[in-house]
Enzyme design. Structure first.
Site, short mmCIF file in Angstrom:
data_model
loop_
_atom_site.label_atom_id
_atom_site.label_comp_id
_atom_site.label_asym_id
_atom_site.label_seq_id
_atom_site.Cartn_x
_atom_site.Cartn_y
_atom_site.Cartn_z
N GLU A 115 0.83 -1.20 0.00
CA GLU A 115 0.00 0.00 0.00
C GLU A 115 0.87 1.26 0.00
O GLU A 115 1.89 1.31 0.69
CB GLU A 115 -0.90 0.02 1.24
CG GLU A 115 -1.95 -1.07 1.21
CD GLU A 115 -2.96 -0.96 2.35
OE1 GLU A 115 -2.93 0.04 3.10
OE2 GLU A 115 -3.77 -1.88 2.49
N GLU A 182 -8.37 2.02 -5.01
CA GLU A 182 -9.51 1.73 -4.14
C GLU A 182 -10.21 3.02 -3.72
O GLU A 182 -9.56 3.97 -3.24
CB GLU A 182 -9.01 0.97 -2.89
CG GLU A 182 -10.14 0.63 -1.92
CD GLU A 182 -9.77 -0.42 -0.88
OE1 GLU A 182 -8.65 -0.97 -0.93
OE2 GLU A 182 -10.61 -0.68 0.00
O1 KIV Z 1 -6.91 -6.62 1.38
C1 KIV Z 1 -7.66 -6.57 0.40
O2 KIV Z 1 -8.62 -7.35 0.27
C2 KIV Z 1 -7.40 -5.58 -0.63
C3 KIV Z 1 -8.36 -5.45 -1.76
C4 KIV Z 1 -9.68 -4.97 -1.32
C5 KIV Z 1 -7.82 -4.65 -2.86
O3 KIV Z 1 -6.42 -4.91 -0.54
#
Ligand code: KIV
Length: 264
Positions: A115, A182
């Site tokens: 991230e 997202e």
């Molecule tokens: O952890 C997760 O499920 C994610 C997705 C929603 C992209 O990062």
């Protein structure tokens, strides 16, 4: 159809073919995915929420992720599986970062997802130069939920939209093979998708990304109380499963199960 290489993801984007991702955390679900048309699997740190009942992804650990990755790999041996680097795993120095990457890859991951961008672009480049594909993730990055003040739309102001666009370019330059967007406005996701040559995978980011991702439990409607705007439920899982459980209890109590055919 299982995508098996990062080159195939690039090809799908180049051919303007939509990419279908789903999250997965266990063997049985991975086996079902293996027999479907899903292109690729993310073992998300959302496992902390949907499998372990925490209210954020912060509680995901390397060991938790490794157990889920190994189970999914056993159920989907032919799939390209991306695994989330858990909270802070890539912010504790190179040695610890690489130990986590090592653990996830040896558990069966084909790539890791990280991230954000600011402050760890060098680390991302180092992982990629070590031979491990990295997926980026911008917009609502749930590990920063307390910084954002909740799981909220991001990039809906000029400055934050510009920052996300800049970060997307930086991640592409660092070598990520794809980018999750997202909870960002569809117009921003479209601009990023058009400007980048790597595929973008959207969740709550509108229809113009190169592909979509949904959480397994969300897509299957396993929680009647969770119905965010971006979600389409393809099954009423909670209702169907509750009905099945109640039918089973009813059969047992009426002495209809097991019957002759189910007995030795
Ligand atoms: O952890 C997760 O499920 C994610 C997705 C929603 C992209 O990062």
């Amino acid at each position: 159809m299982a995508v098996q290489s990062i080159q195939r993801f690039q090809k799908l984007k180049a051919e303007n073919k939509k990419i279908c991702f789903i999250t997965c955390y266990d063997f049985t679900s991975a086996k079902i995915i293996s027999g479907s048309n899903i292109d690729s699997i993310l073992v998300g740190d959302s496992a902390a929420m949907v499998c372990h009942g925490y209210s954020t992804t912060i509680q995901a650990t390397t060991e938790m992720m490794a157990v889920h990755v190994a189970a999914v790999r056993r159920g989907a041996p032919d799939y390209f599986i991306t695994a989330d680097m858990p909270f802070l795993a890539h912010r504790k120095g190179l040695k610890e970062t690489m130990a986590t990457v090592d653990r996830l890859m040896k558990s069966g991951a084909s790539a890791v997802k990280i991230e954000g961008a600011k402050g760890h672009l060098d680390i991302i480049s180092h992982i990629i130069e070590s031979g491990v594909p990295v997926m980026g993730h911008l917009g609502l990055t749930p590990q920063s939920v307390h910084q954002f003040g909740g799981h909220k739309l991001q990039g809906n102001k000029k400055e934050t939209a510009e920052q996300i666009l800049m970060d997307a370019h930086s991640l592409q330059s660092a070598g990520v093979f794809s980018l999750v967007l997202e909870m960002v406005p569809g117009s921003l996701a479209k601009k990023i998708t058009n400007e980048l040559h790597i595929p973008t995978i959207g969740i709550g980011a509108g229809p113009h990304t190169s592909g979509q991702i949904l959480v397994w439990q969300d897509l299957l409607g396993m929680d009647d109380e969770f119905s965010p705007k971006f979600l389409r439920k393809y099954l009423q899982g909670q209702t169907l499963i509750t009905d099945a459980l109640n039918q089973y209890c009813d059969n047992v109590r009426r002495k209809h199960f097991p019957g002759k055919e189910e007995s030795f």
